[in-house]
Design a protein around this motif. Structure first.
Motif, PDB file in Angstrom:
ATOM      1  N   PHE A 191       0.847  -1.193   0.000  1.00 43.69           N
ATOM      2  CA  PHE A 191       0.000   0.000   0.000  1.00 43.69           C
ATOM      3  C   PHE A 191       0.883   1.243   0.000  1.00 43.69           C
ATOM      4  N   GLY A 192       0.518   2.223  -0.817  1.00 45.81           N
ATOM      5  CA  GLY A 192       1.241   3.490  -0.852  1.00 45.81           C
ATOM      6  C   GLY A 192       2.445   3.497  -1.770  1.00 45.81           C
ATOM      7  N   CYS A 193       2.513   2.542  -2.693  1.00 42.70           N
ATOM      8  CA  CYS A 193       3.637   2.540  -3.630  1.00 42.70           C
ATOM      9  C   CYS A 193       3.481   3.722  -4.588  1.00 42.70           C
ATOM     10  N   GLY A 194       4.500   3.951  -5.380  1.00 45.04           N
ATOM     11  CA  GLY A 194       4.458   5.060  -6.326  1.00 45.04           C
ATOM     12  C   GLY A 194       5.261   6.227  -5.831  1.00 45.04           C
ATOM     13  N   SER A 195       4.753   7.416  -6.038  1.00 42.77           N
ATOM     14  CA  SER A 195       5.506   8.613  -5.677  1.00 42.77           C
ATOM     15  C   SER A 195       5.536   8.810  -4.167  1.00 42.77           C
ATOM     16  N   SER A 196       6.409   9.680  -3.738  1.00 43.85           N
ATOM     17  CA  SER A 196       6.665   9.839  -2.298  1.00 43.85           C
ATOM     18  C   SER A 196       5.799  10.907  -1.640  1.00 43.85           C
ATOM     19  N   ARG A 197       4.720  11.279  -2.242  1.00 42.86           N
ATOM     20  CA  ARG A 197       3.921  12.404  -1.733  1.00 42.86           C
ATOM     21  C   ARG A 197       3.345  12.164  -0.340  1.00 42.86           C
ATOM     22  N   GLU A 198       3.598  13.120   0.542  1.00 44.03           N
ATOM     23  CA  GLU A 198       2.997  13.082   1.878  1.00 44.03           C
ATOM     24  C   GLU A 198       1.497  13.337   1.817  1.00 44.03           C
ATOM     25  N   HIS A 199       1.055  13.928   0.735  1.00 41.50           N
ATOM     26  CA  HIS A 199      -0.366  14.227   0.558  1.00 41.50           C
ATOM     27  C   HIS A 199      -1.233  12.976   0.725  1.00 41.50           C
ATOM     28  N   ALA A 200      -0.681  11.797   0.395  1.00 43.00           N
ATOM     29  CA  ALA A 200      -1.452  10.556   0.525  1.00 43.00           C
ATOM     30  C   ALA A 200      -1.821  10.305   1.981  1.00 43.00           C
ATOM     31  N   VAL A 201      -0.903  10.564   2.886  1.00 41.43           N
ATOM     32  CA  VAL A 201      -1.183  10.433   4.318  1.00 41.43           C
ATOM     33  C   VAL A 201      -2.144  11.534   4.751  1.00 41.43           C
ATOM     34  N   TRP A 202      -1.883  12.743   4.327  1.00 43.27           N
ATOM     35  CA  TRP A 202      -2.719  13.877   4.736  1.00 43.27           C
ATOM     36  C   TRP A 202      -4.168  13.714   4.279  1.00 43.27           C
ATOM     37  N   ALA A 204      -2.322  -3.201   6.503  1.00 44.14           N
ATOM     38  CA  ALA A 204      -2.031  -3.965   5.288  1.00 44.14           C
ATOM     39  C   ALA A 204      -0.952  -4.989   5.608  1.00 44.14           C
ATOM     40  N   PRO A 205      -0.764  -5.988   4.746  1.00 44.74           N
ATOM     41  CA  PRO A 205       0.319  -6.946   4.987  1.00 44.74           C
ATOM     42  C   PRO A 205       1.686  -6.258   5.034  1.00 44.74           C
ATOM     43  N   ASN A 206       1.876  -5.239   4.205  1.00 45.60           N
ATOM     44  CA  ASN A 206       3.088  -4.427   4.214  1.00 45.60           C
ATOM     45  C   ASN A 206       2.839  -3.158   3.418  1.00 45.60           C
ATOM     46  N   PHE A 207       3.775  -2.239   3.497  1.00 46.90           N
ATOM     47  CA  PHE A 207       3.646  -0.928   2.875  1.00 46.90           C
ATOM     48  C   PHE A 207       4.865  -0.621   2.027  1.00 46.90           C
ATOM     49  N   ALA A 208       4.654   0.245   1.044  1.00 46.92           N
ATOM     50  CA  ALA A 208       5.805   0.811   0.353  1.00 46.92           C
ATOM     51  C   ALA A 208       6.599   1.578   1.411  1.00 46.92           C
ATOM     52  N   ARG A 209       7.915   1.448   1.357  1.00 44.76           N
ATOM     53  CA  ARG A 209       8.755   2.038   2.406  1.00 44.76           C
ATOM     54  C   ARG A 209       8.540   3.541   2.585  1.00 44.76           C
TER      55      ARG A 209
END
Length: 185
Positions: free
Chosen positions: A59-70, A82-87
């Motif tokens: 979950f959360g792969c792709g670009s590094s935007r903090e906006h996804a969390v916000w 999730a089982p794991n997350f994009a770092r």
């Protein structure tokens, strides 16, 4: 009780969490209007304060935007499991005081709309419909401290440089590759 929203697909990227066309603001309330829009147009009408997203791996792969969390936090989401997350998503979550919890078998254990009880201290989530209890990877104390402070910047303001430099984050998602195909770990 907390309601869960299940997005079972693996590799949900940050552009699906908050589409790039909406990255014209840093305001969480504004970003929240578009959370998960390209994945589920009705999500923001269903989500309530304190709800949890359950998602597939990476979950959360792709670009590094903090906006996804916000965007998710602004919509009222209290955690993503999730089982794991994009770092980078995992780290952005910690930096912003948002819970990203790793739990094997989570997608199979819940249906969209199930009620759940999340026990951070005990490291468990319970599906109240089925009674099933799953253990998630313990949240590192450092991440809990950052969450309690309201994010990394607030945490830094409250601690000396030596204290901050002494902190470590050793979690499954911070390990290179974290078990994804194509990686040796």
């Amino acid at each position: 009780m907390t309601k869960v929203h299940v997005f079972a697909r693996d590799h949900i990227n940050t552009d699906e969490i908050i589409p790039a066309r909406h990255l014209t603001t840093y305001d969480e309330a504004e970003l929240a209007k578009y959370a998960m829009e390209d994945y589920d147009k009705n999500f923001v009408r269903r989500v309530e304060q304190g709800d949890i997203i359950i998602a597939g791996a990476d979950f959360g792969c792709g670009s590094s935007r903090e906006h996804a969390v916000w965007a998710l936090r602004g919509a009222g989401v209290s955690a993503v499991i999730a089982p794991n997350f994009a770092r980078i998503y995992y780290r952005n979550s910690i930096n912003n005081g948002f819970l990203a919890l790793e739990c094997d078998g989570i997608v199979e254990a819940f249906q969209d709309g199930d009620d759940a009880d999340l026990d951070l201290a005990g490291g468990t989530i319970k599906n109240n419909r089925t009674g099933q209890v799953l253990k998630f990877v313990p949240v590192p104390q450092f991440a809990l401290d950052v969450q309690k402070a309201g994010g990394w910047l607030e945490y830094m303001k409250a601690h000396s440089q030596a204290e901050v430099e002494a902190e470590t984050l050793d979690a499954h998602s911070t390990e290179a590759g974290h078990g994804h195909a194509g990686h040796s770990s």
